[in-house]
Design a protein around this motif. Structure first.
Motif, PDB file in Angstrom:
ATOM      1  N   TRP A  55      17.930 -12.243  47.233  1.00  0.00           N
ATOM      2  CA  TRP A  55      18.754 -11.049  47.434  1.00  0.00           C
ATOM      3  C   TRP A  55      17.927  -9.832  47.827  1.00  0.00           C
ATOM      4  N   ASN A  56      16.756  -9.685  47.231  1.00  0.00           N
ATOM      5  CA  ASN A  56      15.850  -8.563  47.496  1.00  0.00           C
ATOM      6  C   ASN A  56      16.530  -7.208  47.289  1.00  0.00           C
ATOM      7  N   PRO A  57      17.055  -6.934  46.075  1.00  0.00           N
ATOM      8  CA  PRO A  57      17.727  -5.648  45.851  1.00  0.00           C
ATOM      9  C   PRO A  57      16.735  -4.492  45.849  1.00  0.00           C
ATOM     10  N   PHE A  58      17.070  -3.449  46.580  1.00  0.00           N
ATOM     11  CA  PHE A  58      16.251  -2.229  46.671  1.00  0.00           C
ATOM     12  C   PHE A  58      14.816  -2.523  47.118  1.00  0.00           C
ATOM     13  N   CYS A  59      14.615  -3.600  47.837  1.00  0.00           N
ATOM     14  CA  CYS A  59      13.291  -4.038  48.346  1.00  0.00           C
ATOM     15  C   CYS A  59      12.285  -4.268  47.225  1.00  0.00           C
ATOM     16  N   LEU A  60      12.770  -4.573  46.021  1.00  0.00           N
ATOM     17  CA  LEU A  60      11.858  -4.840  44.910  1.00  0.00           C
ATOM     18  C   LEU A  60      11.077  -6.128  45.136  1.00  0.00           C
ATOM     19  N   GLY A  61      11.697  -7.112  45.768  1.00  0.00           N
ATOM     20  CA  GLY A  61      11.010  -8.367  46.062  1.00  0.00           C
ATOM     21  C   GLY A  61       9.854  -8.161  47.020  1.00  0.00           C
ATOM     22  N   LEU A  62      10.053  -7.303  48.015  1.00  0.00           N
ATOM     23  CA  LEU A  62       8.980  -7.007  48.967  1.00  0.00           C
ATOM     24  C   LEU A  62       7.833  -6.266  48.284  1.00  0.00           C
ATOM     25  N   CYS A  92       6.447  -7.193  36.637  1.00  0.00           N
ATOM     26  CA  CYS A  92       7.497  -6.236  36.273  1.00  0.00           C
ATOM     27  C   CYS A  92       8.509  -6.075  37.412  1.00  0.00           C
ATOM     28  N   LEU A  93       8.022  -5.950  38.630  1.00  0.00           N
ATOM     29  CA  LEU A  93       8.922  -5.821  39.774  1.00  0.00           C
ATOM     30  C   LEU A  93       9.740  -7.093  39.981  1.00  0.00           C
ATOM     31  N   ASN A  94       9.121  -8.246  39.755  1.00  0.00           N
ATOM     32  CA  ASN A  94       9.848  -9.509  39.885  1.00  0.00           C
ATOM     33  C   ASN A  94      10.931  -9.646  38.825  1.00  0.00           C
ATOM     34  N   ILE A  95      10.654  -9.189  37.616  1.00  0.00           N
ATOM     35  CA  ILE A  95      11.669  -9.240  36.558  1.00  0.00           C
ATOM     36  C   ILE A  95      12.858  -8.381  36.949  1.00  0.00           C
ATOM     37  N   TRP A  96      12.593  -7.155  37.404  1.00  0.00           N
ATOM     38  CA  TRP A  96      13.687  -6.265  37.806  1.00  0.00           C
ATOM     39  C   TRP A  96      14.463  -6.841  38.983  1.00  0.00           C
ATOM     40  N   ALA A  97      13.755  -7.393  39.958  1.00  0.00           N
ATOM     41  CA  ALA A  97      14.433  -7.964  41.123  1.00  0.00           C
ATOM     42  C   ALA A  97      15.288  -9.168  40.727  1.00  0.00           C
ATOM     43  N   THR A  98      14.798  -9.997  39.809  1.00  0.00           N
ATOM     44  CA  THR A  98      15.566 -11.161  39.375  1.00  0.00           C
ATOM     45  C   THR A  98      16.804 -10.744  38.597  1.00  0.00           C
ATOM     46  N   VAL A  99      16.649  -9.782  37.696  1.00  0.00           N
ATOM     47  CA  VAL A  99      17.792  -9.310  36.905  1.00  0.00           C
ATOM     48  C   VAL A  99      18.847  -8.681  37.817  1.00  0.00           C
ATOM     49  N   LEU A 100      18.419  -7.826  38.735  1.00  0.00           N
ATOM     50  CA  LEU A 100      19.376  -7.194  39.649  1.00  0.00           C
ATOM     51  C   LEU A 100      20.029  -8.212  40.579  1.00  0.00           C
ATOM     52  N   SER A 101      19.285  -9.223  41.005  1.00  0.00           N
ATOM     53  CA  SER A 101      19.870 -10.279  41.840  1.00  0.00           C
ATOM     54  C   SER A 101      20.935 -11.044  41.078  1.00  0.00           C
TER      55      SER A 101
END
Length: 138
Positions: A55-62, A92-101
């Motif tokens: 999903w890459n929400p808010f480009c957190l995955g990138l 930390c960024l991966n956790i946020w991206a996974t939760v938001l996805s």
């Protein structure tokens, strides 16, 4: 590739004679060498790639992928503290991206189910209305 050298620590053995009576052996103190092997820092590249592709929400995955690559570069350069720092940020960024996805997926699925139910209700209401109000066809 250079082998990684870990710090060593000398620890006296438990059965050595350190001046305490009752232990066999001479006045010589025996030491053993213990390698303190710290865990190599993780870079979380696979998780970051998954978050970029999914999903890459808010480009957190990138952002997580960029920090993961920096962590891998620091690990290859031998800077373990820098690699730990970048790896921790990527985690930390991966956790946020996974939760938001996951939240976005749940919102999307629930909105889709809600729209399907409402459309089904509208179609059944329209059929009832046309049957009752137009006796010659409809």
């Amino acid at each position: 590739m250079n082998p990684v050298s870990y710090p060593t620590e000398n620890v006296p053995l438990q059965g050595s004679n350190d001046g305490y009576p009752g232990y066999p052996g001479g006045p010589m103190v025996q030491y053993t060498t213990v390698n303190i092997a710290s865990e190599t820092p993780r870079d979380h590249v696979i998780w970051s790639i998954f978050n970029v592709v999914h999903w890459n929400p808010f480009c957190l995955g990138l952002a997580a992928l960029i920090f993961s690559i920096k962590a891998r570069d620091q690990k290859m350069a031998g800077d373990m503290s820098g690699a730990r720092h970048y790896g921790s940020t990527a985690r930390c960024l991966n956790i946020w991206a996974t939760v938001l996805s996951c939240l976005l997926s749940l919102i999307f699925i629930s909105a889709f189910i809600f729209v399907v139910i409402k459309m089904n209700q509208m179609v059944s209401h329209f059929r009832d209305y046309t049957r009752n109000n137009f006796p010659y066809g409809g």
